[in-house]
Structures are given as C-alpha cells and as structure tokens.
Design a protein around this motif. Structure first.
Motif, PDB file in Angstrom:
ATOM      1  N   ASN A  18     -34.142  15.138 -10.518  1.00  0.00           N
ATOM      2  CA  ASN A  18     -34.996  14.303  -9.680  1.00  0.00           C
ATOM      3  C   ASN A  18     -34.538  14.302  -8.226  1.00  0.00           C
ATOM      4  O   ASN A  18     -35.096  13.589  -7.411  1.00  0.00           O
ATOM      5  N   TYR A  19     -33.497  15.059  -7.925  1.00  0.00           N
ATOM      6  CA  TYR A  19     -32.976  15.125  -6.562  1.00  0.00           C
ATOM      7  C   TYR A  19     -33.751  16.160  -5.758  1.00  0.00           C
ATOM      8  O   TYR A  19     -34.109  17.217  -6.261  1.00  0.00           O
ATOM      9  N   LYS A  20     -33.982  15.847  -4.507  1.00  0.00           N
ATOM     10  CA  LYS A  20     -34.701  16.764  -3.638  1.00  0.00           C
ATOM     11  C   LYS A  20     -33.968  16.860  -2.305  1.00  0.00           C
ATOM     12  O   LYS A  20     -33.622  15.834  -1.715  1.00  0.00           O
ATOM     13  N   ILE A  21     -33.739  18.068  -1.847  1.00  0.00           N
ATOM     14  CA  ILE A  21     -33.087  18.273  -0.555  1.00  0.00           C
ATOM     15  C   ILE A  21     -34.157  18.602   0.470  1.00  0.00           C
ATOM     16  O   ILE A  21     -34.982  19.493   0.265  1.00  0.00           O
ATOM     17  N   ASP A  22     -34.130  17.849   1.576  1.00  0.00           N
ATOM     18  CA  ASP A  22     -35.105  18.001   2.654  1.00  0.00           C
ATOM     19  C   ASP A  22     -34.383  18.080   3.994  1.00  0.00           C
ATOM     20  O   ASP A  22     -33.210  17.707   4.102  1.00  0.00           O
TER      21      ASP A  22
END
Length: 170
Positions: A6-10
């Motif tokens: 559920n982790y997202k890198i932006d």
C-alpha cells in the motif's frame, strides 16, 4: 513512481512539507540523525535541495518518509555530486521504506546525471549506515569529532559514497 503493497513513492511537493518537517523534527530529536538543531522554513529547504531529486513515501495520504539530494559544491566540476538526506517516521522504521526510497532516489539521481552520491552519517546511527551499505554505498573513512552538537557532545561521522555504474566512471 513506485507502488509496493500500500506504499507509494511520489515526487515531494510543497503540499507534503508539513508532514516532512514533522518527520525531520523526529530525526533531529534523536540526536544522531543530523547536526541540524531546528527545521528550516520551506523556502530555505527548497533553495538548499535539488528540485529534481525529492521523494516521499505515502501510505494513503500520510507521508511516512522522505529523501532528497542537495548539492555538495557550487563549483561546476561537482555538478554530478550530491548529498543524500533520508528520514523515516519513527513508527515505520525497519519496514524497508528507507531502502525503497533510497533505491528510487539513486535511480532518479542517475536519470538526472548525478555520478556520485555521498552521505555523512553520525557513527551511532547504525541503521542508516546499514541502509546505505545495502544500497551500494561504501565507507570512505571516519571524520573524528567533526561536529559539536548544541548539548556540547562531539560526534564522529562515517563518510560514505556511491558511484553510479551508469555514468561509466572507472
């Protein structure tokens, strides 16, 4: 950018700043993450960091960590050399988020023609040293008692670097 579980890198934006400074302040309070004693304003921080190399890791709308690069010198011969900053919110440390961020930061740095990343890590910050080593950084040496904290304590710093394999430096 990258999504895992559920982790997202932006890319970091000014909208992330409130949570970024909260995480940065946690690092400052450890006494071993940075020699900074207070969080700068967005304007100061923004001017001191490379705009193309700033990341945050999100869980939903919550920022759990951040990483960014800053220039090491104003001399043009060092245009491809940058200093790494990476911080993870205390409740999420040890879950692989730092490695996710640093791997992506390395990729973005190479896409932006950075050939050397360096980091000065306080000797007692063993988790950061291990993280950097996992991501291909090597210890170049120790700078003994290089900085004195506001509380009067001196710290040794490991100077670490990662050279890009893409640029072809031999």
């Amino acid at each position: 950018m990258k999504e895992s579980m559920n982790y997202k890198i932006d890319e970091m934006t000014q909208l992330d700043w409130k949570e970024v400074i909260s995480i940065y302040l946690e690092g400052i309070k450890t006494g071993i993450a940075t020699f900074q004693s207070e969080v700068p304003t967005w304007e100061i921080w923004n001017n001191e960091h490379i705009s193309s190399c700033r990341l945050v890791v999100h869980l939903g709308n919550k920022v759990l960590g951040w990483a960014a690069l800053s220039p090491t010198s104003s001399k043009c011969v060092y245009d491809g050399v940058a200093e790494v900053s990476i911080y993870i919110e205390k409740n999420y440390r040890g879950q692989g988020l730092g490695e996710m961020l640093l791997v992506d930061l390395i990729k973005i740095s190479e896409e932006n023609s950075y050939w050397t990343l360096q980091s000065s890590i306080i000797r007692e910050n063993t988790s950061s040293i291990i993280l950097h080593e996992k991501c291909g950084f090597r210890k170049l040496g120790i700078r003994e008692k290089v900085a004195k904290m506001a509380n009067g304590k001196w710290h040794d710093v490991f100077f670490m670097e990662r050279r890009s394999k893409i640029v072809g430096i031999s």
